[in-house]
Design a protein around this motif. Structure first.
Motif: not given
Lengths: 1042, 357
Positions: A720, A737, A740-741, A744, A747-749, A751, B1, B5-8, B51
């Protein structure tokens, strides 16, 4: 003529269309090694050409074999103009150079172009005939095995662990040479890839030579890194641990009772990722003597003890001739070593005697051009300085050695922060040299000490402590002293007794700094560093207490430097060690007692904190047994008068007097707060959300407290980048920030991986970088592993009851092949009843019982701060209004346990599809047995685009590139005949973009060990132990879906 | 903020079936997120909208990268970039090539050309299927068509081999290709009551019996083109209605056999000549491409509608058609028995399938 390299080009497939007119391609292949090039015929008009070439033979020195990569270029033939390159494949032939590894490389390799990515595949066969060469003065080191794994690899036994090896080579970066202005980006990228490949080959060869000089035959925990210093050059450096390894011959499969060969017991099955420590030292005093170079030395007392391990010369000159070595052996070998460091994070049983705590050192340097690449002395000197510091920290902690050692850099423009960290430890010399026994150590190896707690006992002298620490008697054996908190960079030792489960703990911090040039910049950075370390440490400590835990493993602190800020990110796995005292709660005290609403607010916060601690204890199943002499029912959060410790307040001195425990000095653990910051900090403590139910996470190899892994694994990388709005650039906003980064992202992981529940994210590895002014990049690589929930529940239930067996099960929990234990020994059974068993067991495995049972104490006081912290405190106090007290409840933990043997949980789901290559940052594959190591994978790729938008923007570009990197790693492993990569690590992911020009570039460096594994279900004779009832529905043969 | 870029990226490519469906259905990321929120996923998992947004974007990006491979499914199997278990690969392909009934009814029998593609807007409005999804489905039809045209061997086999579809789906595609190739009219109002399944059924029968492949399995496009010679020969059947004696004889044979067995006997008797004329004329006209295209319209007009207006039960239709076909064998003056069987065997099957409300 020591070797003949033979290459055959078989076929291509899925080639891109190079001739628009015919929609076809006239492909041929150039095969290049060193200065020799061969070409295949042109295969006209085909996207799936069959070349079936003859064997191309290269007759080369083995030195070249080690240094050079085999370079295969696929081109499109053009009669009238220059031939167009389709792409390249670089093949590292090192794995063919030692006998036990791969014998042939054969398979489909993706054809890679730095501008277009993967463009089809090519089928290649490579073989090497090596001639014996008895030349003593040779420059090659063929035959030395390299492992990224930071423990003794599974199918080997460590005969001797020699110690530290390091080397670095430097060169000019092709990207910055004058010629780069006139050549194409493709040519420049390829020059860079080729150079780095060459440099890593050379580096590996040189390290190999050192290992041979030390009479070793392998490097374990090999970590190679690139420093892209920009104008000043390119540095490739590596560290590792030289060992003499013996291949275990035992055909594992056929022990009925346990699924793995008993011999494996000797090896510590656990490996941990390299981690960085936190007790630190900064080099900061600035010597401007040399004009442009800064050497800064800040010393923070960092407990590091170094004990054994043979260090090699720092400058990479000759490591140590044998005679010198022999001499050393007769003396106290370890102390003589220049750097008794070990990059290992998990050890054979009995190796680790005591742990002192984390030691670290940092230094800020100004980069200048490397004038003579052949004499990289400056860089060598820099590292030597830092290592020296680490060594002295370790000494201060009464330790002889540093384990879990790692080094890293962060570069921004011409400023470079060098960092090193490790865990001070006392080691059992038996492994270090055959036959040598350290006198002083012997005393400590008291046989009657239980092994489950031995490593926690303090290694230093209680009366002469290197820093203020708070000692108590070990809660396990009651004999030795232990610290109240222990920080380490290593994995949780196999024999450690833990209560409940562990969890990932992170401290995150940003600090703005002024933009500055050169020395002013370096000075500013080095002034900030100690504050950052201190705060990171405080955060870790508070979060640890909030979790109700008392030890950190796998600690890694990363400080990254950017143009206008510094970022600190510390990750570790918190656990509750049964041997250490119950952590005190956190108490908040207001500083302005007259203000009623303020008081109320404070008490409200206090309640929240207490609630959180209680909740966490439940969540992580931390319920240490109460000792009989304890007052009944004293839940931790209730502050207890008698042990309250108030820190950091000047007026607290009278309270300190209340303490009846052995800490005479002021407790160093402080939370500095001024009005706003205080609230901020406390809030941030409370905003860390625990993972959703069914999820656990840790940054060590395995999760303490979970043992029943099933075979489904999913390794992933997530990246990210956020852009900060320049308006709100305050430290607070930054911290928020950043926090949170990270939150988040986690959290995404959770999910994304929810279909794997119950599962654990292991080896969670965060790296932070600041690619540009307002950009923060966070890269995470980890592996999700499923486990069997039913068994976990069972474990939880029996938890409180069976205390005696606790330790033994604990051991098992930590092994990935738990059943091994039952036949061969419970090497670390902490209780006397187990003793006989232990002895008989250990005789099997050839390790004297005495040494296994050994425990020495060491304590970490990782958190004690030393004088520099005090200093900071003073400064900070001027603005402090509220403070946090730590309450230590005197409760004693005793081993508790779930006595049930855990069943092997690998379900019989075969890994059906051919060609599947698993990747994992761990050193093992759950439910499987590694039968062969095929060699190290170390790959470096550059990808560039001038059509960023068309490729889906930055996300599309990087997503595709990372997928391609994975694909290339898998293809190389498959071509070596392997089916997995273990100890995989993405060491670098440097991403640069220029959206205005529609351009982006990314560099990625990955490494790992290629292995062959066999599912245990395929090996197993149906054993009585396997009640098979536990076929998890979750196991779907590695198939992962969301 | 803001997230730049945001990848998995997983070693095993993560495929979320629900998101895949949304992607296939042509929803934009924001619509997909909204739909997922509505499905209650946030409550189930405790995730936040951010998310969900990130997750959806990520899946969409993956699908977008996979799409190129899905255009040639065997590539998906051999590519190295995405490690996907075989069962998942099959699912990806099958779902990608699946189509909506409503959409296929609009396009069935039309030329798969740019012109039709331009009409997709209208189809999208009419069917409520997103334009994006319409395009995908249309492009799938076209791609399959292009690949298998001028190819030897069984149509279904070819489709299966080149697109790795399930047997069921491959058959459906064979029907679509067959219809597109012969441009059968399916869009007329009177044909609206027919489902894709009805047409696919007829297509299969026609492929089996009326194409070149039915007589010779070694020609290109054997399953796609109707057997010209056969169509030419069908003219010979005209004698059945042109020759009055033959027609009367035929009628009396059928009536004798069915007397008492048919609920609608009198209607049948009264209508016999009309029906027979209809069926035979359809056959005789098939020499003209234009009339081939109207085959289904003619069948409905000339046979289905008259029967339906007299409320023939399906069973009576079956009895009638059986007897009607079989009785021809007893007509001594009629020499084209084999031709008649090849024609009527298929037609009988089709008519019975088409005969419903």
């Amino acid at each position: 003529m020591p070797g003949k390299l033979k290459v055959k080009i078989v076929a291509g497939r899925h080639l891109p269309v190079m001739d628009r007119a015919s929609d076809l391609t006239d492909a041929f292949v150039e095969v290049k090694f060193g200065n020799t090039t061969f070409k295949t015929d042109v295969c006209l008009k085909s996207l799936n050409p069959q070349w079936n070439s003859e064997w191309f033979k290269f007759e080369v020195d083995d030195e070249d074999l080690q240094d050079e990569p085999l370079q295969i270029t696929v081109l499109d033939h053009d009669t009238y103009s220059a031939n167009d390159a389709i792409g390249k494949v670089y093949i590292d032939i090192d794995p063919l150079l030692y006998s036990e590894a791969a014998t042939v490389i054969s398979g489909w390799f993706p054809i890679y172009d730095t501008i277009h990515g993967i463009r089809g595949e090519i089928n290649v066969v490579v073989k090497v005939d090596l001639f014996n060469d008895l030349n003593r003065f040779r420059q090659s080191s063929c035959g030395v095995k390299f492992f990224c794994t930071t423990s003794i690899p599974k199918c080997y036994r460590a005969v001797i662990i020699h110690g530290f090896v390091e080397e670095l080579v430097v060169n000019e970066d092709p990207e910055y040479q004058w010629i780069d202005r006139i050549r194409t980006p493709r040519a420049s990228n390829e020059a860079r890839q080729r150079l780095i490949s060459l440099m890593s080959g050379e580096l590996q060869r040189k390290i190999g030579l050192k290992v041979l000089e030390m009479r070793g035959n392998a490097v374990v925990g090999y970590l190679q890194c690139f420093d892209l210093e920009g104008e000043s050059g390119l540095v490739v450096r590596a560290i590792g641990t030289a060992c003499t390894l013996d291949k275990l011959s035992s055909p594992a499969a056929f022990l009925p009772a346990c699924n793995s060969p008993s011999k494996e017991m000797k090896e510590s099955p656990l490996v941990h990722p390299p981690s960085h420590g936190c007790r630190s030292t900064h080099n900061s005093p600035i010597h401007t003597a040399t004009g442009s170079r800064l050497t800064q030395n800040f010393s923070v007392s960092v407990p590091t003890l170094i004990y054994t391990g043979m260090g090699s010369g720092s400058a990479g000159k000759e490591g140590g001739p044998f005679k010198a070595l022999l001499r050393q052996q007769t003396q106290s070998a370890l102390e003589q070593r220049e750097f008794p460091f070990f990059t290992l994070t998990a050890f054979p049983p009995g190796f680790l005697v005591h742990v002192g705590g984390v030691v670290s050192a940092r230094s800020v340097k100004l980069l200048d051009r490397i004038h003579n690449p052949d004499e990289p002395e400056t860089r060598d000197a820099w590292w030597a300085e830092i290592r020296q510091e680490i060594k002295s920290h370790a000494k201060a902690l009464g330790c002889h050695a540093v384990v879990g050692y790692s080094e890293s850099t962060s570069i921004c423009e011409e400023v470079c922060i060098l960092s090193a960290s490790g865990t001070a430890a006392v080691l059992n010399p038996r492994f270090l040299q055959d036959g040598t026994v350290e006198g002083c150590l012997e005393q400590r190896l008291e046989e009657n000490l239980p092994a489950g707690c031995g490593f926690c006992h303090i290694p230093y002298d209680e009366l002469n402590m290197p820093f203020p620490a708070h000692l108590t008697h070990c809660y396990n054996c009651r004999k030795q002293k232990v610290p109240d908190v222990l920080f380490t960079t290593i994995d949780l030792p196999v024999d450690a007794t833990v209560i409940g489960k562990g969890c990932l703990i992170q401290a995150r911090l940003c600090r703005l700094k002024k933009k500055a040039q050169a020395e002013a910049n370096a000075t500013a950075i080095s002034n900030l560093l100690p504050f950052m370390e201190y705060e990171v440490h405080t955060q870790l400590m508070n979060k640890l207490k909030l979790k109700g835990m008392n030890a950190l493993f796998g600690l890694r602190i990363q400080i990254s430097v950017g143009e206008n800020m510094l970022m600190g990110l510390a990750s570790a796995t918190g656990v509750y060690l049964a041997a250490l005292p119950t952590p005190g709660g956190i108490q908040i005290a207001g500083k302005t007692p007259n203000d009623g609403s303020y008081e109320q607010h404070i008490s409200h916060m206090q309640k929240k904190i207490n609630d959180t601690i209680a909740k966490n204890k439940e969540l992580y199943e931390i319920n240490p047994p109460e000792m009989s002499e304890e007052i009944i029912g004293s839940p931790i959060p209730e502050p207890r008068q008698r042990s309250r410790l108030l820190r950091s307040q000047s007026e607290s001195s009278d309270e300190v007097a209340e303490l009846d425990l052995s800490h005479g000095k002021k407790d160093a653990f402080v939370l500095e707060i001024d009005d706003t910051d205080a609230m901020e900090d406390v809030h941030s403590l409370l905003t860390d959300v625990p993972p959703p139910s069914g999820f656990y996470s840790c940054n060590t190899e395995i999760m303490p407290g979970i043992n029943n892994w099933t075979s489904e694994i999913q390794m992933f990388t997530s990246v990210r980048v956020i852009r900060l709005s320049s308006l709100n650039l305050t430290n607070q906003a930054l911290n928020k920030n950043f926090n949170d980064l990270c939150e988040n992202l986690l959290k995404s992981l959770y999910f994304k991986l929810r279909s794997m529940i119950p599962c654990c994210l292991c080896h969670v590895n965060f790296t932070v970088s600041l690619p540009e002014d307002e950009l923060i990049q966070v890269t995470v690589t980890a592996v999700a592993i499923t486990f069997d929930k039913n068994q976990a529940l069972q474990t939880a239930k029996t938890h409180a009851e069976k205390s005696l067996q606790r330790a033994s099960t604990d051991n098992e929990e930590l092994l990935q092949f738990p059943l091994e234990l039952c036949s061969d020994s419970l090497p670390s059974h902490p209780f006397p009843p187990a003793k006989e068993h232990l002895e008989s067991a250990s005789s099997n495995s050839g390790i004297p019982a005495a040494q296994r049972a050994t425990s020495v104490d060491y304590s970490s006081f990782a958190d004690r701060c030393s004088s520099w912290i005090e200093l900071i405190k003073l400064k900070a106090q001027t603005i402090r209004r509220g403070s946090i007290k730590t309450t230590v409840t005197v409760e004693k933990a005793s081993p508790v346990g779930e006595g049930n043997f855990r069943n092997r949980s690998s379900p019989p789901c075969a890994n059906s599809t051919v060609g599947v290559v698993k990747m994992t940052p761990l050193s093992f594959i759950p439910g499987a047995k590694i039968t062969k190591y095929l060699g190290i994978i170390n790959m470096f790729f550059i990808r560039e685009t001038t059509s960023l938008r068309e490729e889906g923007g930055v996300s599309g570009f990087l997503h595709a590139f990372i997928a391609e990197v994975f694909a290339m790693v898998r293809a190389h492993v498959a071509a070596l005949g392997g089916n997995a990569v273990v100890s995989y690590i993405m060491k670098q992911c440097v991403f640069m973009e220029n959206p205005n020009k529609n351009q982006a570039q990314c560099l990625i460096n990955v490494s790992g060990d290629a292995v062959v594994f066999v599912r245990e279900s395929e090996l197993e004779v149906v054993s009585t132990q396997q009640p098979t009832a536990n076929c998890q529905p979750a196991c779907a043969g590695g198939e992962v879906t969301t | 903020m803001t997230s730049e870029l945001d990848i998995f990226v997983g070693n095993t490519t993560l495929i979320d079936e629900d998101v895949y469906r949304l992607w296939l259905d042509g929803y934009s990321v924001s619509d997909a997120v909204a739909l997922r929120v509505r499905s209650g996923i946030l409550e189930q998992t405790g995730a936040t909208a951010a998310v969900l947004q990130s997750d959806t974007m990520d899946h969409y990006r993956t699908f977008h990268m996979l799409e190129r491979l899905l255009h040639a499914p065997p590539k998906l199997l051999h590519q190295l970039i995405f490690q996907i278990p075989p069962s998942r690969q099959a699912l990806l392909i099958e779902r990608y090539y699946a189509f909506d009934e409503a959409f296929v009814r609009e396009v069935l029998g039309k030329k798969l050309s740019k012109g039709t593609k331009k009409d997709l807007d209208d189809i999208s409005t009419k069917t409520g299927i997103t334009l994006k999804s319409c395009r995908r489905q249309f492009d799938n039809f076209k791609r399959v068509f292009k690949v298998v045209e001028e190819m030897r061997g069984s149509l279904v086999d070819n489709i299966q081999q080149h697109f790795l579809l399930s047997d069921r789906l491959a058959r459906d595609y064979a029907a679509i290709v067959f219809f597109a190739n012969n441009r059968f009219e399916t869009g007329k109002k009177k044909l609206q009551y027919l489902s894709f399944g009805d047409f696919a059924f007829c297509a299969e029968l026609m492929i089996q019996n009326w194409t070149l492949g039915a007589v010779d399995s070694q020609v290109d496009d054997m399953d796609m083109d109707l057997d010209k010679e056969f169509l030419q020969d069908l003219k010979e059947l005209k004698v059945l209605v042109a020759d009055k004696d033959l027609l009367d004889l035929h009628k009396s044979l059928v009536c004798t056999a069915l007397r008492g067995k048919l609920g609608v006997f009198s209607e049948m008797e009264a209508n016999f000549k009309n029906l027979s004329r209809g069926l035979v004329n359809v056959a005789a006209k098939l020499t003209h491409t234009k009339d081939v295209r109207d085959l289904f319209v003619d069948l409905v007009e000339k046979f289905i509608e008259p029967c339906r207006s007299d409320h023939w039960p399906l069973n009576d239709v079956r009895l009638f058609l059986n007897q009607y076909s079989a009785s021809v064998h007893s007509l001594d003056g009629f020499r084209h028995q084999a031709l008649w069987d090849r024609y009527m065997g298929t037609l009988r099957g089709c008519l019975l399938r088409l005969y419903h409300d």
